[in-house]
Scaffold this motif. Structure first.
Motif, PDB file in Angstrom:
ATOM      1  N   LEU A 190      11.437   2.595  -0.607  1.00 18.19           N
ATOM      2  CA  LEU A 190      10.804   2.964   0.569  1.00 18.19           C
ATOM      3  C   LEU A 190       9.642   4.155   0.494  1.00 18.19           C
ATOM      4  N   VAL A 191       9.752   4.846  -0.701  1.00 21.43           N
ATOM      5  CA  VAL A 191       8.696   5.839  -0.908  1.00 21.43           C
ATOM      6  C   VAL A 191       7.160   4.910  -1.105  1.00 21.43           C
ATOM      7  N   LYS A 192       7.376   4.084  -2.017  1.00 22.29           N
ATOM      8  CA  LYS A 192       6.094   3.119  -2.201  1.00 22.29           C
ATOM      9  C   LYS A 192       5.653   2.453  -0.756  1.00 22.29           C
TER      10      LYS A 192
ATOM     11  N   SER B 154       1.725   1.982   3.697  1.00 25.94           N
ATOM     12  CA  SER B 154       1.349   2.063   5.175  1.00 25.94           C
ATOM     13  C   SER B 154       0.742   3.261   5.491  1.00 25.94           C
ATOM     14  N   SER B 155       0.799   4.599   4.927  1.00 25.85           N
ATOM     15  CA  SER B 155       0.057   5.596   5.211  1.00 25.85           C
ATOM     16  C   SER B 155      -1.486   5.269   4.945  1.00 25.85           C
ATOM     17  N   ILE B 156      -1.812   4.691   3.928  1.00 25.98           N
ATOM     18  CA  ILE B 156      -3.204   4.332   3.423  1.00 25.98           C
ATOM     19  C   ILE B 156      -3.920   3.319   4.832  1.00 25.98           C
ATOM     20  N   VAL B 157      -2.979   2.410   4.951  1.00 23.89           N
ATOM     21  CA  VAL B 157      -3.286   1.220   6.114  1.00 23.89           C
ATOM     22  C   VAL B 157      -3.742   1.931   7.187  1.00 23.89           C
ATOM     23  N   PHE B 158      -2.815   3.113   7.797  1.00 25.61           N
ATOM     24  CA  PHE B 158      -3.090   3.876   8.997  1.00 25.61           C
ATOM     25  C   PHE B 158      -4.410   4.539   8.802  1.00 25.61           C
ATOM     26  N   ALA B 159      -4.553   5.351   7.876  1.00 31.07           N
ATOM     27  CA  ALA B 159      -5.848   6.070   7.812  1.00 31.07           C
ATOM     28  C   ALA B 159      -7.039   5.311   7.777  1.00 31.07           C
TER      29      ALA B 159
ATOM     30  N   GLY C 170      -1.274   1.049  14.663  1.00 30.96           N
ATOM     31  CA  GLY C 170       0.033   0.850  15.123  1.00 30.96           C
ATOM     32  C   GLY C 170       1.034   0.329  13.742  1.00 30.96           C
ATOM     33  N   VAL C 171       0.325  -0.746  13.206  1.00 28.37           N
ATOM     34  CA  VAL C 171       1.229  -1.371  11.988  1.00 28.37           C
ATOM     35  C   VAL C 171       1.508   0.074  10.865  1.00 28.37           C
TER      36      VAL C 171
ATOM     37  N   ILE D  49       5.398   1.464  10.129  1.00 31.08           N
ATOM     38  CA  ILE D  49       5.922   1.655   8.827  1.00 31.08           C
ATOM     39  C   ILE D  49       6.245   2.848   8.359  1.00 31.08           C
ATOM     40  N   GLN D  50       5.271   3.479   8.194  1.00 34.79           N
ATOM     41  CA  GLN D  50       5.216   5.167   7.739  1.00 34.79           C
ATOM     42  C   GLN D  50       6.487   5.699   8.266  1.00 34.79           C
ATOM     43  N   ASN D  51       6.539   5.967   9.776  1.00 36.64           N
ATOM     44  CA  ASN D  51       7.497   6.550  10.386  1.00 36.64           C
ATOM     45  C   ASN D  51       9.181   6.004  10.148  1.00 36.64           C
ATOM     46  N   SER D  52       9.158   4.516  10.195  1.00 35.96           N
ATOM     47  CA  SER D  52      10.362   3.974  10.090  1.00 35.96           C
ATOM     48  C   SER D  52      10.666   4.155   8.563  1.00 35.96           C
ATOM     49  N   ALA D  53       9.940   3.662   7.451  1.00 30.22           N
ATOM     50  CA  ALA D  53      10.352   4.045   6.301  1.00 30.22           C
ATOM     51  C   ALA D  53      10.909   5.428   5.599  1.00 30.22           C
TER      52      ALA D  53
END
Length: 416
Positions: free
Chosen positions: A284-286, A291-296, A319-320, A324-328
């Motif tokens: 989940l850390v990975k 997902s944080s990179i995708v967001f940025a 949104g994707v 994923i970032q918050n859910s993970a």
């Protein structure tokens, strides 16, 4: 493995049904109040201020709420808070229906919503583990709960755009008021066997300190919470500026604004489905890092978009990543925090997300008023990348080796 496997549990099925209905009304109200404020004031700063007031109680009260909930019946707290939110929506509907457009009262009602949500969100999150009989289904339940949230984010704004254009903001508030009936009915039909919280001899401030010390001694939990707090302060507040993109950048109306909200909801729904399909044991850390990179990167794309299509596509990508970032992070905390400290751990998660977000919304709204929305959103994307870099450096001393593992998972697996 079924994506809907957690729905076999009676209590979670009721929770999912009630939330799926009520959240549509919640998103309709969010869109309606944002559009109402910006229509009346045409001020990005006041738009950020209303968001600030609706969420700032989470920053101040969440740790207290977590300690309070650990001492009391979580189910009863959820029932009381849902009734409170229902009343708040009803007052908003009556005010707009009577053409009483008073920004002070809108601000007061937003603050009241934030005060109730500080307890409601923490209580509902900590109740999740009691809604499923098989704890292996908890990650799937969390992901499906997020799916309901984001499906509502897709449907709610779309309906709000139609209703705002045809009837006005008061009908959106009225629908939200009525939607709470579904939640209250579903809660009433649950068959929960909650253990009575053990009485603590310590006062609530001592319990607060214990929660802080627990996180201090659990760097795997605290580092994710700090990362989310930084993102909530400097990156996630882009959502506050979506009305500005719709009205000023692309010269649209309430329907245009609903397109942006629905695009973000569609992307988030896709992210939630991805999380629901994950098998147990995934890193989940990975997933949080990627997902944080995708967001940025998606934020950078939104900032430089020259067409409505590209802007909506970039908004969907945000949104994707955000979902994923918050859910993970949420799933990691739910599955790794000890049972006696779960509510307090989740209260810090909520404080870092919903608590820091209003501060960021206020700042971002002010900066957008001065420098323009495109420049500010571009800066948010840059900050998102920097936050990920700092997190990775903190997680691993050998940053290069860690990045190779993330960017080349197949190669890493082969070497192992």
């Amino acid at each position: 493995m079924s994506i809907f496997r957690s729905l076999k549990h009676h209590n979670f099925r009721l929770h999912f049904t009630g939330q799926a209905i009520s959240l549509i009304g919640t998103w309709m109200q969010r869109v309606a109040i944002s559009w109402l404020v910006y229509r009346l004031t045409e001020s990005a700063f006041l738009l950020g201020l209303v968001t600030f007031l609706s969420m700032i109680p989470s920053l101040v009260l969440s740790p207290f709420a977590g300690s309070f909930i650990d001492r009391h019946n979580k189910f009863r707290i959820v029932m009381v808070t849902q009734v409170g939110l229902m009343i708040q929506a009803g007052v908003l509907a009556a005010m707009v229906w009577l053409n009483y457009y008073n920004m002070i009262w809108i601000a007061v009602l937003s603050l009241a919503q934030g005060l109730i949500n500080a307890f409601d969100t923490t209580a509902r999150q900590s109740l999740m583990g009691d809604l499923v009989d098989n704890k292996e289904d908890l990650p799937n339940a969390i992901a499906l709960n997020s799916s309901a949230f984001n499906a509502a984010r897709l449907v709610g704004p779309a309906l709000a755009g139609i209703i705002l254009s045809s009837f006005g903001e008061d009908i959106c508030f009225l629908i939200n008021f009525l939607s709470f009936i579904a939640v209250i009915c579903c809660l009433s039909m649950m068959k929960l066997k909650l253990s009575t919280p053990s009485a603590s001899g310590a006062d609530i401030w001592t319990d607060l300190r214990k929660g802080y010390e627990y996180l201090k001694e659990s760097p795997d939990l605290s580092s994710l919470i700090v990362m989310l707090a930084a993102s909530s302060l400097l990156v996630i507040p882009y959502t506050t500026l979506l009305p500005v993109f719709a009205k000023d950048v692309f010269h649209g109306d309430a329907t245009t604004f609903s397109w942006f909200e629905s695009a973000a909801g569609l992307g988030a729904l896709g992210g939630a489905i991805y999380m629901a399909m994950l098998r147990p044991g995934k890193d989940l850390v990975k997933i949080t890092v990627m997902s944080s990179i995708v967001f940025a990167v998606a934020l950078l794309g939104l900032a430089i978009s020259s067409s409505m299509f590209m802007a909506l596509l970039a908004t969907a990508a945000t949104g994707v990543g955000l979902m994923i970032q918050n859910s993970a992070i949420n799933t990691y905390l739910q599955t790794h925090a000890s049972s006696e400290m779960k509510a307090r751990t989740l209260s810090y998660y909520i404080m870092s997300y919903q608590g820091m977000l209003p501060v960021g919304s206020l700042v971002i709204g002010y900066l957008a008023h001065i420098f323009g929305v495109n420049m500010v959103v571009f800066a948010e994307g840059i900050m998102g990348i920097l936050i990920v870099l700092v997190f990775v450096m903190h997680q691993k001393g050998n940053t290069h080796a860690y990045w190779m593992k993330i960017l080349h998972p197949m190669r890493s697996k082969h070497v192992e």
